[in-house]
Write a protein that holds these residues in place. Structure first.
Motif: not given
Length: 420
Positions: A380-398
């Protein structure tokens, strides 16, 4: 024979004693390490590895099934957890505190996983079946309340000490010592108020002499739909596992990093006030709904209620509203939805554990659930750093979609959980 010994006196704090160590080890440690200067990547990897004891707990769950009583197990483990938290508090001011505290947390995590096995088995043995569907809502509510006590009140206390001393190390050291003392009190309470009588290992073996360490495992994997069940349990919390790891960093990080820029005390207040009330209401209503109408009617609506509030964090990340009240609204919706929805998931796991060896089978099911939390959380930490918080939360919803799809194919008695 099952016995009903004033469950309102022992179910709340017994499940609080399961949730609080989990909250401290898995969630509060994230905030603590963040405030002590550890990076998001290291936080994601190392605190997710702390899930491992919950993943592998099925390996020793048959021992708890076959040796001694569940009550002796959970009291011993709760005492060990209390000592571990005291030691973490003493370790924080030392050099090399990160690895030292992680090692102690690992011991506490194994004790907490064992405590969970014994507590779940105790609940299934002692409480009459016709009351389990109602009290599953109470169980999940107090379990989640303990999570909020950690993420809310404990964090609020730590934030207060940070402001008082101007020293994060001293603040978190004192906080962990106080958590250890609190666990000691809870252990003493459970020693006094939990029922003394249960179906112990000796009686169980007389009733089912063919049961042994190996057959307990084999019987679990012979259950109907076991492949679908395991796939569902593994992916259902795919989104949540990542959300939980990065939510506190999101609230604490400054706006230049895409976060909300809150301090530790503010995060504690948000989760320790309205969050507690929303979660309590959601969990109680979830238990009532299932006990009245059964799991079939409510499973999918409850799962939607649990996942859809993630949209609120997407909006916060992209629009960064100036007023803190928007954060309160999102947290209230998220906590209510979680309390309401997670009740259905826990009730389904009780169905999975039905039959002989309920304690071990429930542990196996929750072990696979923990695996589904650990592996995505590590990334999760690596994904968040790559996507940024906004896109990270979109990914979490998907990431919540696969679990929702698989839930539509699960079969169980139509009125399962409905109070007769």
């Amino acid at each position: 024979m099952k016995i009903d010994n004033k469950p309102w006196f022992w179910i709340p704090l017994l499940n609080f004693a399961s949730g609080l160590p989990y909250a401290i080890i898995i969630s509060v440690s994230v905030i603590m390490y963040k405030n002590l200067g550890i990076s998001n990547e290291d936080i994601g990897v190392y605190t997710s590895l702390l899930y491992l004891p919950w993943v592998v707990k099925p390996l020793w769950s048959p021992l708890i099934e076959l040796i001694g009583t569940k009550r002796k197990w959970f009291l011993s483990m709760q005492l060990l957890i209390s000592i571990a938290f005291l030691l973490v508090g003493l370790a924080i001011p030392t050099n090399g505190f990160f690895m030292m505290s992680l090692a102690i947390f690992w011991v506490a995590a194994f004790a907490s996983a064992s405590n969970d096995i014994a507590t779940d088995g105790f609940y299934l043995l002692v409480l009459p079946e016709d009351k389990q569907s109602f009290f599953i809502g109470i169980r999940s509510t107090f379990y989640r309340l303990s999570m909020l006590a950690g993420n809310g009140l404990v964090v609020l206390f730590a934030g207060y000490l940070e402001h008082k001393y101007g020293d994060n190390t001293k603040a978190w050291s004192y906080t962990m010592i106080c958590v250890g003392l609190l666990m000691t009190f809870i252990t003493a309470y459970n020693f006094i108020f939990t029922p003394k009588n249960e179906i112990n290992a000796v009686e169980s073996k007389k009733e089912t002499p063919h049961q042994n360490f190996g057959t307990i495992f084999i019987s679990f994997f012979k259950k109907k739909q076991i492949g679908l069940i395991l796939a569902f349990v593994l992916v259902f919390r795919l989104g949540e596992s990542q959300l939980l790891k990065m939510l506190s960093p999101f609230l604490l990080d400054g706006k230049e990093l895409g976060g909300m820029g809150l301090d530790t005390e503010a995060v504690g207040i948000i989760y320790g006030t309205f969050g507690v009330a929303a979660l309590t209401l959601g969990g109680i209503l979830g238990g009532i709904a299932i006990s009245r109408h059964g799991l079939t009617k409510w499973m999918f609506p409850m799962f939607l209620a649990m996942h859809l509030p993630i949209i609120g964090f997407i909006l916060l990340a992209f629009f960064h509203p100036a007023s803190i009240y928007y954060i309160y609204i999102v947290v209230i919706l998220e906590q209510f939805g979680y309390g309401f929805g997670f009740t259905a998931f826990m009730m389904y796991l009780i169905h999975v554990a039905e039959g002989e060896s309920k304690t071990a089978h429930y542990a196996l099911a929750t072990g696979f659930m923990a695996m589904g939390m650990m592996l995505p959380g590590m990334l999760s930490g690596f994904i968040q750093q790559y996507l940024g918080y906004g896109n990270f939360f979109i990914w979490v919803l998907i990431a919540t979609i696969p679990g929702l799809i698989l839930s539509r194919f699960l079969t169980f008695p139509k009125d399962f959980g409905k109070k007769s």
